[in-house]
Scaffold this motif. Structure first.
Motif, short mmCIF file in Angstrom:
data_model
loop_
_atom_site.label_atom_id
_atom_site.label_comp_id
_atom_site.label_asym_id
_atom_site.label_seq_id
_atom_site.Cartn_x
_atom_site.Cartn_y
_atom_site.Cartn_z
N GLY A 26 39.43 68.10 23.45
CA GLY A 26 40.30 67.29 22.60
C GLY A 26 41.42 66.62 23.37
N ASP A 27 41.97 67.33 24.37
CA ASP A 27 43.07 66.74 25.14
C ASP A 27 42.58 65.59 26.01
N SER A 28 41.46 65.79 26.70
CA SER A 28 40.99 64.73 27.59
C SER A 28 40.60 63.49 26.78
N LEU A 81 43.25 61.35 33.83
CA LEU A 81 44.04 62.21 32.94
C LEU A 81 43.45 63.62 32.86
N ASP A 82 44.33 64.61 32.83
CA ASP A 82 43.92 66.01 32.59
C ASP A 82 42.98 66.55 33.67
N CYS A 83 43.09 66.04 34.90
CA CYS A 83 42.22 66.50 35.99
C CYS A 83 43.08 67.06 37.13
N ASP A 106 48.71 64.54 34.71
CA ASP A 106 48.10 65.84 34.40
C ASP A 106 49.14 66.89 34.07
N HIS A 107 48.66 68.03 33.53
CA HIS A 107 49.57 69.14 33.25
C HIS A 107 49.06 70.46 33.82
N HIS A 108 48.09 70.40 34.76
CA HIS A 108 47.61 71.63 35.40
C HIS A 108 48.53 72.00 36.57
N LYS A 109 48.93 73.27 36.59
CA LYS A 109 49.80 73.75 37.67
C LYS A 109 49.11 73.59 39.02
N SER A 126 50.03 69.59 26.91
CA SER A 126 48.79 68.82 26.97
C SER A 126 49.10 67.49 27.65
N VAL A 127 48.06 66.79 28.07
CA VAL A 127 48.31 65.45 28.60
C VAL A 127 48.73 64.52 27.46
N GLY A 128 48.23 64.81 26.25
CA GLY A 128 48.63 64.03 25.09
C GLY A 128 50.15 63.99 24.94
N THR A 155 44.58 70.63 19.96
CA THR A 155 43.45 71.34 20.58
C THR A 155 43.90 72.14 21.80
N ASP A 156 44.76 71.55 22.66
CA ASP A 156 45.19 72.28 23.86
C ASP A 156 46.11 73.46 23.53
N THR A 157 46.77 73.41 22.37
CA THR A 157 47.61 74.56 21.99
C THR A 157 46.85 75.51 21.05
N GLY A 287 42.40 75.85 36.29
CA GLY A 287 42.73 75.85 34.88
C GLY A 287 44.16 76.24 34.66
N HIS A 288 44.39 76.92 33.57
CA HIS A 288 45.73 77.32 33.15
C HIS A 288 45.85 78.84 33.21
N PRO A 289 47.08 79.37 33.12
CA PRO A 289 47.25 80.84 33.17
C PRO A 289 46.45 81.58 32.09
MN LIG Z 1 44.66 69.50 28.93
#
Ligand SMILES: [Mn+2]
Length: 324
Positions: A26-28, A81-83, A106-109, A126-128, A155-157, A287-289
């Motif tokens: 959903g975010d991408s 985006l989101d990569c 992006d928002h990936h650490k 999210s990137v959104g 979706t990302d939350t 990915g994310h934590p």
């Molecule tokens: Mn995302």
């Protein structure tokens, strides 16, 4: 890259390719479409590109019919985006063959700053959310753009249930509802429609449930045969990992998916204290934590053994340092 630099880039260039990762979510999809629609509004040429199938449940998003898989054209600017890295885009050619300037939002650490311009904010849900902040006050956020951004964030939350749900993301959601987005409608499209195949698949996948580390790890697997028997595709496996994560006492859930040529995909989710992005990184994933994944070039059984051992180690180490 700050907001001013972004609009300078937009002003100086004409054609934009807006791209995101394979296995789109959903975010991408939402952020690609929101930014595409905004650039079109600014009179630019903007083409959304995602090199994979768009899941049926996201087909309601305005602009989704414009998404193409590949392009032989070259654009002034490629915006990814989101990569977290270049591989996630799943393109066959170097990025510079798609766009003269490469922008990474992006928002990936774990993001490796692969763009000529980078806007990476790991505090964004999210990137959104990042796209909202880019557009706010600069481009009119109409209903179509609002619906796409709302879907990105929701979706990302995990429907504002995950730990990345912040006051900032909630405030943006409220503003998007003000624009006419109906949360119940989005929920029904994205979360409350299941194919029969997905339920039949779920039935067989739940039979594979196994626990380790005193019930702190729950794992599931999906074989090619199980997909076939349920007449299911990959999309139908969406969300199944949460059945393992939601079991009382479980900290880490792992889902193994068998692919062709001895390849196994691994999904991780955690609840409170294990950083699964670190686990995925051990196997060249990311990915994310609380949600991450990787691919391993080994058959299912061997992958299970290696990965579950790594998760057990992570749980032991984390328990040692745990303060809550
Ligand atoms: Mn995302």
């Amino acid at each position: 890259m700050d907001i001013a630099a972004f609009y300078e880039l937009v002003e100086k260039n004409h054609s934009f390719m807006i791209a995101s990762h394979v296995a789109p979510d959903g975010d991408s999809i939402g952020s690609v479409l929101a930014l595409t629609l905004a650039l079109l509004k600014l009179g630019k040429k903007a083409v959304p590109v995602i090199n994979d199938n768009i899941p049926k449940k996201y087909r309601f998003l305005p602009g989704s019919n414009f998404i193409i898989k590949e392009t032989s054209e070259k654009y002034d600017v490629l915006i990814a985006l989101d990569c977290g890295d270049i591989e996630r885009l799943g393109f066959n050619r170097p990025l510079k063959e798609y766009g003269t300037i490469v922008v990474n939002i992006d928002h990936h650490k774990s993001n490796i700053y692969f763009g000529d311009l980078n806007l990476v904010d790991s505090s964004a849900s999210s990137v959104g959310e990042i796209i909202y902040r880019l557009l706010d006050g600069k481009v009119e956020i109409d209903f179509d753009i609002a619906l796409n951004i709302f879907t990105s964030i929701i979706t990302d939350t995990g429907s504002i249930r995950y730990s990345n749900t912040t006051p900032a993301s909630l405030k943006i959601l409220a503003k998007l509802v003000d624009k006419g987005v109906r949360p119940d409608y989005v929920s029904r499209q994205v979360f409350e429609r299941r194919s029969l195949a997905s339920i039949l698949l779920l039935k067989s996948v739940l039979n594979t449930l196994e626990f380790s580390a005193d019930g702190k790890i729950a794992s599931l697997f999906i074989t090619k045969d199980m997909l076939k028997a349920a007449d299911a595709d990959e999309e139908d496996a969406d969300g199944i990992i949460n059945y393992a994560r939601e079991i009382e006492g479980v900290e880490v859930a792992v889902l193994f998916k068998e692919y062709e040529d001895g390849l196994t995909k691994v999904g991780f989710r955690s609840n409170e204290w294990v950083d699964v992005s670190m686990l995925a990184a051990e196997f060249n994933g990311g990915g994310h934590p609380r949600a991450a994944g990787c691919q391993i070039k080994l058959p299912l059984e061997e992958t299970k053994e290696i990965v579950l051992n790594a998760v057990k180690l992570a749980i032991l180490e984390d328990t040692g340092e745990r303060c809550n």
